[in-house]
Motif scaffolding. Structure first.
Motif, PDB file in Angstrom:
ATOM      1  N   ARG A 119     -17.260 -25.983  -9.356  1.00  0.00           N
ATOM      2  CA  ARG A 119     -18.660 -26.261  -9.037  1.00  0.00           C
ATOM      3  C   ARG A 119     -19.402 -26.835 -10.247  1.00  0.00           C
ATOM      4  NH1 ARG A 119     -21.210 -23.798  -4.473  1.00  0.00           N
ATOM      5  NH2 ARG A 119     -23.020 -24.984  -5.192  1.00  0.00           N
ATOM      6  N   GLU A 120     -19.019 -26.433 -11.438  1.00  0.00           N
ATOM      7  CA  GLU A 120     -19.676 -26.913 -12.653  1.00  0.00           C
ATOM      8  C   GLU A 120     -19.236 -28.324 -13.028  1.00  0.00           C
ATOM      9  OE1 GLU A 120     -21.972 -25.853 -14.679  1.00  0.00           O
ATOM     10  OE2 GLU A 120     -22.013 -23.666 -14.802  1.00  0.00           O
ATOM     11  N   SER A 121     -17.933 -28.592 -12.903  1.00  0.00           N
ATOM     12  CA  SER A 121     -17.393 -29.836 -13.469  1.00  0.00           C
ATOM     13  C   SER A 121     -16.669 -30.727 -12.474  1.00  0.00           C
ATOM     14  CB  SER A 121     -16.427 -29.496 -14.607  1.00  0.00           C
ATOM     15  OG  SER A 121     -15.293 -28.794 -14.104  1.00  0.00           O
ATOM     16  N   GLY A 122     -16.285 -30.183 -11.316  1.00  0.00           N
ATOM     17  CA  GLY A 122     -15.514 -30.973 -10.364  1.00  0.00           C
ATOM     18  C   GLY A 122     -14.022 -30.940 -10.613  1.00  0.00           C
ATOM     19  N   VAL A 123     -13.569 -30.149 -11.576  1.00  0.00           N
ATOM     20  CA  VAL A 123     -12.136 -30.032 -11.870  1.00  0.00           C
ATOM     21  C   VAL A 123     -11.607 -28.776 -11.182  1.00  0.00           C
ATOM     22  CG1 VAL A 123     -10.385 -29.754 -13.668  1.00  0.00           C
ATOM     23  CG2 VAL A 123     -12.362 -31.251 -14.056  1.00  0.00           C
ATOM     24  N   ALA A 124     -10.798 -28.964 -10.146  1.00  0.00           N
ATOM     25  CA  ALA A 124     -10.297 -27.834  -9.360  1.00  0.00           C
ATOM     26  C   ALA A 124      -8.946 -27.338  -9.843  1.00  0.00           C
ATOM     27  CB  ALA A 124     -10.203 -28.229  -7.881  1.00  0.00           C
ATOM     28  N   PHE A 125      -8.106 -28.255 -10.335  1.00  0.00           N
ATOM     29  CA  PHE A 125      -6.728 -27.890 -10.675  1.00  0.00           C
ATOM     30  C   PHE A 125      -6.430 -28.239 -12.129  1.00  0.00           C
ATOM     31  CE2 PHE A 125      -6.830 -29.068  -6.147  1.00  0.00           C
ATOM     32  CZ  PHE A 125      -6.419 -27.873  -5.578  1.00  0.00           C
ATOM     33  N   GLU A 126      -6.060 -27.227 -12.895  1.00  0.00           N
ATOM     34  CA  GLU A 126      -5.631 -27.417 -14.281  1.00  0.00           C
ATOM     35  C   GLU A 126      -4.252 -26.797 -14.432  1.00  0.00           C
ATOM     36  OE1 GLU A 126      -8.500 -25.890 -17.010  1.00  0.00           O
ATOM     37  OE2 GLU A 126      -9.856 -27.600 -16.800  1.00  0.00           O
ATOM     38  N   MET A 127      -3.238 -27.541 -14.001  1.00  0.00           N
ATOM     39  CA  MET A 127      -1.871 -27.021 -14.052  1.00  0.00           C
ATOM     40  C   MET A 127      -1.264 -27.120 -15.443  1.00  0.00           C
ATOM     41  SD  MET A 127      -2.609 -27.959 -10.860  1.00  0.00           S
ATOM     42  CE  MET A 127      -2.306 -29.719 -10.920  1.00  0.00           C
ATOM     43  N   ARG A 128      -1.688 -28.114 -16.202  1.00  0.00           N
ATOM     44  CA  ARG A 128      -1.094 -28.349 -17.517  1.00  0.00           C
ATOM     45  C   ARG A 128      -2.174 -28.376 -18.584  1.00  0.00           C
ATOM     46  NH1 ARG A 128       3.962 -32.553 -17.049  1.00  0.00           N
ATOM     47  NH2 ARG A 128       4.798 -31.827 -15.061  1.00  0.00           N
ATOM     48  N   GLU A 129      -1.764 -28.034 -19.792  1.00  0.00           N
ATOM     49  CA  GLU A 129      -2.696 -28.129 -20.906  1.00  0.00           C
ATOM     50  C   GLU A 129      -2.952 -29.601 -21.212  1.00  0.00           C
ATOM     51  OE1 GLU A 129      -1.336 -25.984 -24.261  1.00  0.00           O
ATOM     52  OE2 GLU A 129      -1.378 -24.028 -23.272  1.00  0.00           O
ATOM     53  N   GLY A 130      -4.164 -29.904 -21.554  1.00  0.00           N
ATOM     54  CA  GLY A 130      -4.519 -31.286 -21.845  1.00  0.00           C
ATOM     55  C   GLY A 130      -5.993 -31.507 -21.608  1.00  0.00           C
ATOM     56  N   LEU A 131      -6.441 -32.696 -21.936  1.00  0.00           N
ATOM     57  CA  LEU A 131      -7.841 -33.041 -21.761  1.00  0.00           C
ATOM     58  C   LEU A 131      -8.044 -33.701 -20.405  1.00  0.00           C
ATOM     59  CD1 LEU A 131      -8.683 -34.494 -25.308  1.00  0.00           C
ATOM     60  CD2 LEU A 131      -9.284 -32.242 -24.393  1.00  0.00           C
ATOM     61  N   TYR A 132      -8.867 -33.085 -19.591  1.00  0.00           N
ATOM     62  CA  TYR A 132      -9.236 -33.667 -18.297  1.00  0.00           C
ATOM     63  C   TYR A 132     -10.571 -34.378 -18.513  1.00  0.00           C
ATOM     64  CZ  TYR A 132      -5.572 -30.748 -16.277  1.00  0.00           C
ATOM     65  OH  TYR A 132      -4.358 -30.167 -15.972  1.00  0.00           O
ATOM     66  N   CYS A 133     -10.478 -35.629 -18.942  1.00  0.00           N
ATOM     67  CA  CYS A 133     -11.688 -36.307 -19.409  1.00  0.00           C
ATOM     68  C   CYS A 133     -11.838 -37.730 -18.884  1.00  0.00           C
ATOM     69  CB  CYS A 133     -11.718 -36.322 -20.936  1.00  0.00           C
ATOM     70  SG  CYS A 133     -10.281 -37.120 -21.685  1.00  0.00           S
ATOM     71  N   ILE A 134     -10.918 -38.187 -18.041  1.00  0.00           N
ATOM     72  CA  ILE A 134     -10.989 -39.551 -17.514  1.00  0.00           C
ATOM     73  C   ILE A 134     -11.385 -39.486 -16.043  1.00  0.00           C
ATOM     74  CG2 ILE A 134      -9.708 -41.674 -17.071  1.00  0.00           C
ATOM     75  CD1 ILE A 134      -7.907 -40.973 -19.408  1.00  0.00           C
ATOM     76  N   ALA A 135     -12.374 -40.265 -15.667  1.00  0.00           N
ATOM     77  CA  ALA A 135     -12.868 -40.244 -14.287  1.00  0.00           C
ATOM     78  C   ALA A 135     -11.755 -40.584 -13.308  1.00  0.00           C
ATOM     79  CB  ALA A 135     -14.021 -41.227 -14.131  1.00  0.00           C
TER      80      ALA A 135
END
Length: 481
Positions: free
Chosen positions: A227-243
């Motif tokens: 709800r805050e960021s729109g990122v639902a799935f973080e399966m791997r470590e890394g930067l989720y920063c690209i649209a």
């Protein structure tokens, strides 16, 4: 379905469905036996391939399945093709874990990792090539995206739009859209004066609505993160920063009498993508609780369910690949065409001849590389229909009493009418998505919508099948004449 600010949280474009994946040919809730043999399924506004994948997983080896898909936006069609492309990726081109991660990232994340973005651009290039091929040649299996995927029923202007979308995914407009700002703007607009207390609002929607509707497996931490960021799935470590370009679309606003298109994120910001794959599972150990808390998360269940569906695809495909165009046969065709051209025109220079050969060879290699990436599923095909074709289907003989199962989303149910009966095969099953997980609606509005769905189904000649009171779908069967 009411519109306007009442459903601002659901958005004006549906990127994912508001209910879990269903095998649309499974009739365990009714007395009708499951159909077998040559099967046809119509999907109206399904938004994502969850039902397609689930229905394929339930097929017998002797069954054939033709899925007909109709969406109300070409952006959704493009995204359907993208997710199906990922699903059909062969084990040699993408391992099971990687494929699952890429699928869920593209499916439910507003921002993705750089590795996933590279794959998105790669697949967009392949899809662009395939769609433009269908416009440049007669329709046959060589010009389809894949033997299982067919866009030839779309109008030329719709395929032009698809090509434009895929090109935009490869080369996003500059300057790049800030997804964080776009997402936050939607949240601000939706919550209004409650924005400063947004975490409390998120928690209320989760515990008093989603959990109350049986979605207790969605954990507070993952839901509030989405709800805050729109990122639902973080399966791997890394930067989720690209649209995630596949979740961007254009919405038209009226400003001072002029219509202005604004590119941004205009999808769901309330219900979550966890509904499609993350709230139900056949693996009961994933639903275990401890101290009245679910041990596993909606992400864990989504991963398990998607992996299971992909394994089913691999089993049906037998890890076989699409038959390739051989280099020799393509070169022979190109040379024959070139010699005819020289005979007729007699004006081509040696340099032009070599250029044509090189271009043809490169095109053949691109097509060959594109095809070897995907699995072939014997007896399975998915065709996309034009956006305005639903009322025309009853008037075409090929669709007369064709569909063994029909699915319609909550956002498209108003398009159904009595003519639907003419396209339904004897004993056909009609599944309609209800408003159960549209959290901005009141219980009265939800019940009113369910009543209206029943009325529409009755007018079309369908009668209710046995359903559960807490189901996200209403299921009907075609009334016998």
């Amino acid at each position: 379905m009411s519109s306007g600010r009442t459903l601002e949280g659901a958005g004006c474009i549906t990127w994912w469905g508001f209910g879990p994946a269903r095998d649309l040919l499974e009739t365990r809730r009714s007395q009708t036996p499951r159909p077998q043999g040559e099967l046809n399924v119509l999907l109206v506004g399904s938004s994502d391939p969850r039902h397609i994948l689930k229905t394929i997983s339930g097929l017998k080896d002797t069954d054939t399945l033709h899925v007909w898909v109709m969406e109300n936006s070409m952006e959704v069609v493009a995204r359907q093709l993208l997710l199906l492309y990922v699903s059909l990726s062969s084990p040699e081109s993408m391992g099971m874990q990687e494929k699952t991660d890429v699928f869920l990232e593209l499916f439910g994340n507003s921002e993705i990792r750089s590795q996933t973005d590279d794959k998105l651009k790669h697949m967009a290039a392949r899809l662009f090539l395939a769609v433009t091929d269908t416009m440049d040649a007669d329709t046959d299996t060589d010009t389809h995206i894949h033997p299982c995927l067919d866009t030839s029923f779309l109008k030329f202007k719709e395929r032009d739009e698809l090509a434009r979308i895929f090109k935009q995914w490869q080369r996003p407009p500059s300057p790049p859209l800030g997804m964080c700002k776009a997402w936050d703007a939607r949240v601000r607009q939706h919550l209004g004066t409650r924005y400063d207390a947004r975490r409390g609002c998120f928690d209320w929607d989760l515990t008093m609505k989603l959990h109350d509707k049986g979605c207790g497996v969605i954990h507070k931490q993952e839901y509030i993160r989405w709800r805050e960021s729109g990122v639902a799935f973080e399966m791997r470590e890394g930067l989720y920063c690209i649209a995630n370009q596949s979740l961007l679309s254009t919405r038209v606003f009226s400003r001072r009498g002029d219509k202005v298109g604004v590119r941004g994120y205009w999808g769901d910001i309330v219900s979550s993508p966890y509904l499609s794959f993350g709230i139900e599972t056949d693996y009961k150990e994933l639903l275990k609780t401890q101290n009245n808390q679910h041990v596993k998360t909606a992400q864990d269940i989504s991963v398990a369910n998607v992996e299971t569906l992909f394994k089913s695809l691999s089993t049906r495909g037998g890890h076989t690949h699409v038959s390739e165009l051989t280099k020799d046969s393509f070169d022979h065709t190109a040379e024959t065409h070139l010699s005819c051209q020289l005979e007729e025109e007699r004006v081509c220079t040696v340099d032009q001849e070599e250029t044509v050969k090189l271009d043809n060879k490169q095109h053949a290699e691109e097509k060959q590389k594109h095809q070897i990436e995907l699995m072939n599923l014997p007896g399975v095909s998915v065709s996309f229909l034009s956006l305005d074709s639903l009322p025309k289907l009853p008037m075409k003989s090929r669709f007369c009493r064709l569909f063994n199962a029909i699915y319609c989303s909550a956002s498209m149910v108003h398009h159904l009418d009595s003519s639907l009966k003419q396209t339904a095969a004897p004993g056909a099953v009609l599944t309609v998505e209800l408003a159960r997980y549209l959290l901005d609606l009141s219980k009265e509005q939800e019940a009113s919508f369910a009543t209206r769905v029943s009325e529409i189904a009755k007018e079309a000649g369908f009668v209710p099948a046995r359903t559960e009171d807490n189901d996200a779908y209403a299921v009907f069967t075609l009334q016998k004449d």
